[in-house]
Design a protein around this motif. Structure first.
Motif, PDB file in Angstrom:
ATOM      1  N   ARG A  62       0.832  -1.226   0.000  1.00 54.75           N
ATOM      2  CA  ARG A  62       0.000   0.000   0.000  1.00 54.75           C
ATOM      3  C   ARG A  62       0.853   1.257   0.000  1.00 54.75           C
ATOM      4  O   ARG A  62       0.480   2.292   0.555  1.00 54.75           O
ATOM      5  N   GLY A  63       2.023   1.169  -0.607  1.00 54.60           N
ATOM      6  CA  GLY A  63       2.919   2.315  -0.691  1.00 54.60           C
ATOM      7  C   GLY A  63       3.914   2.337   0.452  1.00 54.60           C
ATOM      8  O   GLY A  63       3.723   1.689   1.484  1.00 54.60           O
ATOM      9  N   GLY A  64       4.998   3.062   0.244  1.00 50.41           N
ATOM     10  CA  GLY A  64       6.037   3.155   1.268  1.00 50.41           C
ATOM     11  C   GLY A  64       7.240   3.901   0.755  1.00 50.41           C
ATOM     12  O   GLY A  64       7.102   4.957   0.117  1.00 50.41           O
ATOM     13  N   GLU A  65       8.407   3.337   0.935  1.00 47.76           N
ATOM     14  CA  GLU A  65       9.643   4.064   0.642  1.00 47.76           C
ATOM     15  C   GLU A  65      10.743   3.055   0.300  1.00 47.76           C
ATOM     16  O   GLU A  65      10.783   1.953   0.851  1.00 47.76           O
ATOM     17  N   VAL A  66      11.624   3.451  -0.602  1.00 50.25           N
ATOM     18  CA  VAL A  66      12.850   2.699  -0.866  1.00 50.25           C
ATOM     19  C   VAL A  66      14.022   3.615  -0.525  1.00 50.25           C
ATOM     20  O   VAL A  66      14.109   4.735  -1.034  1.00 50.25           O
ATOM     21  N   VAL A  67      14.896   3.133   0.346  1.00 49.57           N
ATOM     22  CA  VAL A  67      16.060   3.900   0.786  1.00 49.57           C
ATOM     23  C   VAL A  67      17.306   3.232   0.229  1.00 49.57           C
ATOM     24  O   VAL A  67      17.545   2.041   0.464  1.00 49.57           O
ATOM     25  N   LEU A  68      18.102   3.994  -0.505  1.00 46.39           N
ATOM     26  CA  LEU A  68      19.342   3.503  -1.100  1.00 46.39           C
ATOM     27  C   LEU A  68      20.519   4.096  -0.331  1.00 46.39           C
ATOM     28  O   LEU A  68      20.556   5.310  -0.084  1.00 46.39           O
ATOM     29  N   SER A  69      21.473   3.247   0.028  1.00 47.01           N
ATOM     30  CA  SER A  69      22.639   3.725   0.773  1.00 47.01           C
ATOM     31  C   SER A  69      23.911   3.190   0.152  1.00 47.01           C
ATOM     32  O   SER A  69      23.997   1.994  -0.161  1.00 47.01           O
ATOM     33  N   PRO A  70      24.924   4.042  -0.034  1.00 46.22           N
ATOM     34  CA  PRO A  70      26.225   3.565  -0.521  1.00 46.22           C
ATOM     35  C   PRO A  70      26.940   2.809   0.580  1.00 46.22           C
ATOM     36  O   PRO A  70      26.795   3.117   1.768  1.00 46.22           O
ATOM     37  N   LEU A  71      27.719   1.803   0.197  1.00 42.22           N
ATOM     38  CA  LEU A  71      28.446   0.974   1.150  1.00 42.22           C
ATOM     39  C   LEU A  71      29.935   1.006   0.834  1.00 42.22           C
ATOM     40  O   LEU A  71      30.331   1.039  -0.332  1.00 42.22           O
ATOM     41  N   GLN A  72      30.751   0.977   1.864  1.00 43.53           N
ATOM     42  CA  GLN A  72      32.187   0.810   1.689  1.00 43.53           C
ATOM     43  C   GLN A  72      32.739   0.101   2.906  1.00 43.53           C
ATOM     44  O   GLN A  72      32.429   0.449   4.046  1.00 43.53           O
ATOM     45  N   SER A  73      33.534  -0.943   2.683  1.00 49.80           N
ATOM     46  CA  SER A  73      34.187  -1.667   3.767  1.00 49.80           C
ATOM     47  C   SER A  73      35.507  -2.198   3.238  1.00 49.80           C
ATOM     48  O   SER A  73      35.526  -3.058   2.352  1.00 49.80           O
ATOM     49  N   GLY A  74      36.608  -1.663   3.740  1.00 44.82           N
ATOM     50  CA  GLY A  74      37.904  -2.000   3.166  1.00 44.82           C
ATOM     51  C   GLY A  74      37.949  -1.561   1.718  1.00 44.82           C
ATOM     52  O   GLY A  74      37.618  -0.417   1.380  1.00 44.82           O
ATOM     53  N   GLU A  75      38.317  -2.477   0.826  1.00 45.70           N
ATOM     54  CA  GLU A  75      38.362  -2.169  -0.604  1.00 45.70           C
ATOM     55  C   GLU A  75      37.031  -2.450  -1.298  1.00 45.70           C
ATOM     56  O   GLU A  75      36.868  -2.119  -2.474  1.00 45.70           O
ATOM     57  N   ALA A  76      36.093  -3.062  -0.594  1.00 43.05           N
ATOM     58  CA  ALA A  76      34.804  -3.413  -1.195  1.00 43.05           C
ATOM     59  C   ALA A  76      33.862  -2.218  -1.168  1.00 43.05           C
ATOM     60  O   ALA A  76      33.823  -1.445  -0.205  1.00 43.05           O
ATOM     61  N   VAL A  77      33.104  -2.046  -2.260  1.00 36.91           N
ATOM     62  CA  VAL A  77      32.071  -1.013  -2.322  1.00 36.91           C
ATOM     63  C   VAL A  77      30.780  -1.676  -2.774  1.00 36.91           C
ATOM     64  O   VAL A  77      30.776  -2.742  -3.388  1.00 36.91           O
ATOM     65  N   GLY A  78      29.666  -1.034  -2.462  1.00 35.17           N
ATOM     66  CA  GLY A  78      28.389  -1.618  -2.843  1.00 35.17           C
ATOM     67  C   GLY A  78      27.245  -0.666  -2.612  1.00 35.17           C
ATOM     68  O   GLY A  78      27.440   0.511  -2.297  1.00 35.17           O
ATOM     69  N   ILE A  79      26.048  -1.185  -2.766  1.00 33.78           N
ATOM     70  CA  ILE A  79      24.837  -0.404  -2.574  1.00 33.78           C
ATOM     71  C   ILE A  79      23.853  -1.236  -1.771  1.00 33.78           C
ATOM     72  O   ILE A  79      23.743  -2.450  -1.956  1.00 33.78           O
ATOM     73  N   GLU A  80      23.164  -0.583  -0.859  1.00 30.65           N
ATOM     74  CA  GLU A  80      22.129  -1.226  -0.050  1.00 30.65           C
ATOM     75  C   GLU A  80      20.760  -0.732  -0.508  1.00 30.65           C
ATOM     76  O   GLU A  80      20.553   0.477  -0.687  1.00 30.65           O
ATOM     77  N   VAL A  81      19.855  -1.660  -0.704  1.00 35.49           N
ATOM     78  CA  VAL A  81      18.469  -1.352  -1.061  1.00 35.49           C
ATOM     79  C   VAL A  81      17.594  -1.768   0.111  1.00 35.49           C
ATOM     80  O   VAL A  81      17.583  -2.935   0.507  1.00 35.49           O
ATOM     81  N   LEU A  82      16.865  -0.815   0.657  1.00 32.67           N
ATOM     82  CA  LEU A  82      16.005  -1.054   1.805  1.00 32.67           C
ATOM     83  C   LEU A  82      14.591  -0.644   1.423  1.00 32.67           C
ATOM     84  O   LEU A  82      14.325   0.536   1.170  1.00 32.67           O
ATOM     85  N   ALA A  83      13.676  -1.617   1.309  1.00 33.37           N
ATOM     86  CA  ALA A  83      12.286  -1.346   0.937  1.00 33.37           C
ATOM     87  C   ALA A  83      11.424  -1.419   2.184  1.00 33.37           C
ATOM     88  O   ALA A  83      11.431  -2.432   2.902  1.00 33.37           O
ATOM     89  N   LEU A  84      10.664  -0.361   2.444  1.00 27.28           N
ATOM     90  CA  LEU A  84       9.912  -0.226   3.690  1.00 27.28           C
ATOM     91  C   LEU A  84       8.451   0.087   3.406  1.00 27.28           C
ATOM     92  O   LEU A  84       8.145   0.979   2.609  1.00 27.28           O
ATOM     93  N   ASP A  85       7.557  -0.641   4.059  1.00 28.50           N
ATOM     94  CA  ASP A  85       6.138  -0.296   3.968  1.00 28.50           C
ATOM     95  C   ASP A  85       5.453  -0.606   5.288  1.00 28.50           C
ATOM     96  O   ASP A  85       5.989  -1.323   6.133  1.00 28.50           O
ATOM     97  N   ARG A  86       4.261  -0.043   5.468  1.00 22.73           N
ATOM     98  CA  ARG A  86       3.435  -0.306   6.647  1.00 22.73           C
ATOM     99  C   ARG A  86       2.162  -1.058   6.256  1.00 22.73           C
ATOM    100  O   ARG A  86       1.122  -0.906   6.873  1.00 22.73           O
TER     101      ARG A  86
END
Length: 341
Positions: A62-86
């Protein structure tokens, strides 16, 4: 030399209320992947995950939000996708292990999400909504005894977030710093960054690091700052803070709030004080700026404390963000394994 994590950039929050917003999520994924240097293959994986997750938020949440966050740990990089609804959550018959795991779920695009994800976890209960976390990494993050996650979202309408956070892995633990620049926008970020940089690669001592931040923030508008040093060998946390950045320890039998002194880093002549707290391996540490309401509790969320720290941060953001301020939530599990319920 300590390994620093955090400060890759702020999170991007995209409201998802109808199918047209799925395209906006894909555009935000592309922009973040390009900014942090992920290639087209990794961008494609993240786009599939985000599109499927956003579609589920519209169709089932019923709708909500997607939060994207950049990731870095040591030499590794990435992206986090967090989908949230109520929304209504996922029915118990569709979710194994008491309703809190992504393992075994079929349909709703989960098969595609699972195939593209390096890390995947989900929290859902009937009537309480759903939170899905996916991480796509380039490279292998170094092993650490602190399972750490964070989101850092700007006040709606602002182009830059005035909150910042960082993590330095150190022998036997690490240092986490959260800085909330006064106000919003670029000048708030400038103040937070000045305070944060002063704590990097400095000798041990939470109070000493806070004093360095205090001096460095002079000439800026100032910032609320909290410094946490985690010592896994002694199972102790050393905490020092100025202002309204909160630190809370959450375990099966207690909730312990940490003491932050009144004042602002960069203003006045106050002296930092350091407080020491004992912890049990597997407990959660949650740090947050005042964009998160102070009255939150994990009690209404059965089993959430056992899930990935990113889900803890995401659910707290979803349900307790003031939505009129920058907000940062950092969640860290103090030890490799969650505690048994």
């Amino acid at each position: 030399m300590p390994s620093r994590r955090g400060l890759v950039g702020s999170s991007a929050a995209v409201a998802v209320a109808d199918p047209n917003h799925v395209g906006e999520v894909r555009q935000a994924v592309a922009a973040m992947c390009q900014r942090i240097g992920l290639d087209k293959t990794e961008e494609g994986r993240a786009s599939i995950v985000a599109s499927e997750a956003a579609t589920n938020v519209v169709k089932h949440g019923r709708g909500g939000e997607v939060v994207l966050s950049p990731l870095q740990s040591g030499e590794a990089v990435g992206i986090e996708v967090l989908a949230l609804d109520r929304g209504p959550g996922i029915a118990e018959t569709a979710v194994p292990a008491g309703g809190h795991s992504a393992a075994g779920i079929r349909g709703r695009g989960f098969d595609a999400i699972r195939r593209q994800s390096t890390e995947l976890d989900l929290y859902t209960l009937p009537g309480q909504g759903t939170a899905l976390l996916s991480r796509i990494w380039r490279g292998v993050p170094p092993t650490t005894s602190l399972d750490l996650a964070a989101l850092c979202v700007a006040k709606p309408g602002e182009s830059e977030c005035g909150d910042l956070w960082s993590f330095e892995a150190r022998t036997g633990g690490g240092r986490i710093v959260v800085a909330d620049g006064l106000g919003h926008g670029p000048l708030a970020r400038e103040a937070a960054l000045a305070a944060l940089r002063a704590t990097w690669e400095r000798p041990p001592g939470a109070a000493r690091a806070l004093e360095d931040a205090h001096r460095a923030a002079r000439g800026t508008r100032g910032a609320a700052v909290a410094v946490v040093e985690v010592d896994l060998a002694t199972q102790e946390i050393r905490f020092a803070g100025f202002g309204n950045v909160a630190g809370v320890l959450v375990g099966p039998e207690r909730v312990q709030s940490m003491v932050s002194m009144s004042g602002t880093a960069g203003q006045g002549k106050q002296k930092p004080r350091e407080f020491t707290y004992r912890f049990v391996r597997g407990e959660l540490l949650v740090m947050s700026s005042d964009g998160l309401t102070s009255g939150w509790s994990l009690e209404p969320y059965a089993g959430l404390a056992l899930r990935h720290p990113g889900l803890v941060a995401g659910v707290l953001y979803r349900d307790h963000s003031q939505r009129r301020d920058d907000v940062t939530v950092v969640a860290a599990r103090l030890g490799a394994r969650p505690l048994s319920p």
